[in-house]
Enzyme design. Structure first.
Site, PDB file in Angstrom:
ATOM      1  N   PRO A 177     -16.487  -1.379  -0.056  1.00  0.00           N
ATOM      2  CA  PRO A 177     -17.904  -1.572   0.271  1.00  0.00           C
ATOM      3  C   PRO A 177     -18.819  -0.507  -0.316  1.00  0.00           C
ATOM      4  CG  PRO A 177     -16.723  -0.701   2.165  1.00  0.00           C
ATOM      5  CD  PRO A 177     -15.687  -1.054   1.140  1.00  0.00           C
ATOM      6  N   TYR A 203       0.827  -1.207   0.000  1.00  0.00           N
ATOM      7  CA  TYR A 203       0.000   0.000   0.000  1.00  0.00           C
ATOM      8  C   TYR A 203       0.863   1.259   0.000  1.00  0.00           C
ATOM      9  CZ  TYR A 203      -4.282  -2.696   0.894  1.00  0.00           C
ATOM     10  OH  TYR A 203      -5.348  -3.558   0.801  1.00  0.00           O
ATOM     11  N   GLY A 257     -17.346   4.647  -4.808  1.00  0.00           N
ATOM     12  CA  GLY A 257     -18.171   5.835  -5.004  1.00  0.00           C
ATOM     13  C   GLY A 257     -18.812   5.938  -6.371  1.00  0.00           C
TER      14      GLY A 257
END
Length: 300
Positions: free
Chosen positions: A211, A53, A215
């Site tokens: 989840p 990441y 967007g």
């Protein structure tokens, strides 16, 4: 905050904070520590990382913040992943983007993650993606060595389909305890192809990345976006939710699999939406209206 039991002595918070974009938040160590403390105060104790990441920078940023208050470590659960190799200035020896789930790579990745996160142990290590070149015996040996040394408490996978999960677990002395998968009230593949069913069969609560589907339902305007948005808005009015975010989280919470969404925002108000949604439960009519809108056709 609800707690989800993954193993006899391991629980995660129902809402998990994801650090995928931590390097983009431009927080000082003190500001990040404040956010970590805010999460803990609101019941979020589980933090999701991966070695790659931020181009191999996010773990270190988190560890630097945690070092300002070392006592917090015993109040949180740390998840990290390994198995993807990226070209990066942080890893000049890497020559290409590929997978590596060899025993030596797993062990080396964990050692680096422990240093980055400023901790002696990781609560959960995940293999980040299925590797077509995976040697499951080598993975099993790595897991066993990490377990025996106390460096990793439990193991899971990420983005594994049911056949890939079963194959790897068949080589392991202990069962895997989660599968982190893409799942939302917009992306249903893992709900429909047997991946989520396997989690229920194995009694393992899944972690859900993206989840809110990145967007897309809020910002794009395809036929699918409009259908899903209309369904979400309808349910929002019925349950009194403050935002469509809350409806999307509530849709996941309503499923009996114990889905744990990973909230990848550094903004408190966005994290709060996932917390607030725990107070809602959709009925069958509401849940299936959203499900049908995502599919784009009626159920049989």
């Amino acid at each position: 905050m609800q707690r989800i039991q993954l193993a006899e002595d391991l629980q995660f918070s129902r809402v998990i904070h994801g650090l995928w974009r931590l390097n983009e938040w431009n927080y000082s160590d003190a500001e990040l520590l404040s956010l970590i403390e805010w999460c803990i105060d609101h019941g979020i104790t589980t933090f999701d990382h991966a070695d790659i990441y931020g181009g191999y920078t996010c773990e270190k940023l988190f560890g630097n913040a945690l070092a300002l208050s070392p006592g917090l470590r015993e109040n949180i659960e740390l998840v990290t992943k390994c198995g993807i190799v990226l070209e990066s200035p942080e890893r000049p020896a890497h020559r290409s983007h590929h997978y590596n789930t060899s025993k030596s790579h797993i062990l080396a990745s964990v050692e680096q993650s422990l240093m980055n996160l400023r901790t002696d142990y990781i609560d959960m290590l995940l293999i980040h993606r299925p590797d077509p070149l995976m040697d499951p015996e080598g993975v099993a040996e790595a897991f066993q060595a990490l377990k025996c040394s106390g460096k990793v408490r439990y193991f899971g996978v990420s983005n594994f389909k049911d056949h890939q999960y079963r194959m790897l677990e068949s080589y392991l002395p202990e069962k895997l305890v989660t599968n982190q998968i893409e799942l939302s009230a917009y992306e249903l593949e893992n709900m429909l192809d047997g991946t989520l069913n396997l989690c229920q069969e194995k009694r393992i609560p899944p972690m859900a990345w993206s989840p809110l589907a990145g967007g897309k339902v809020f910002t794009e305007n395809t036929d699918k976006d409009r259908r899903v948005r209309t369904a979400l808005e309808s349910v929002q009015g019925e349950i009194g939710a403050a935002s469509l975010d809350e409806v999307m989280y509530a849709w996941l919470y309503t499923h009996p699999a114990g889905i744990m969404p990973i909230v990848g925002s550094g903004k408190r108000e966005r994290i709060s939406a996932a917390i607030n949604a725990l107070s809602y439960k959709l009925d069958q009519d509401q849940w299936f209206r959203i499900f049908t809108a995502v599919q784009g056709y009626d159920i049989p």
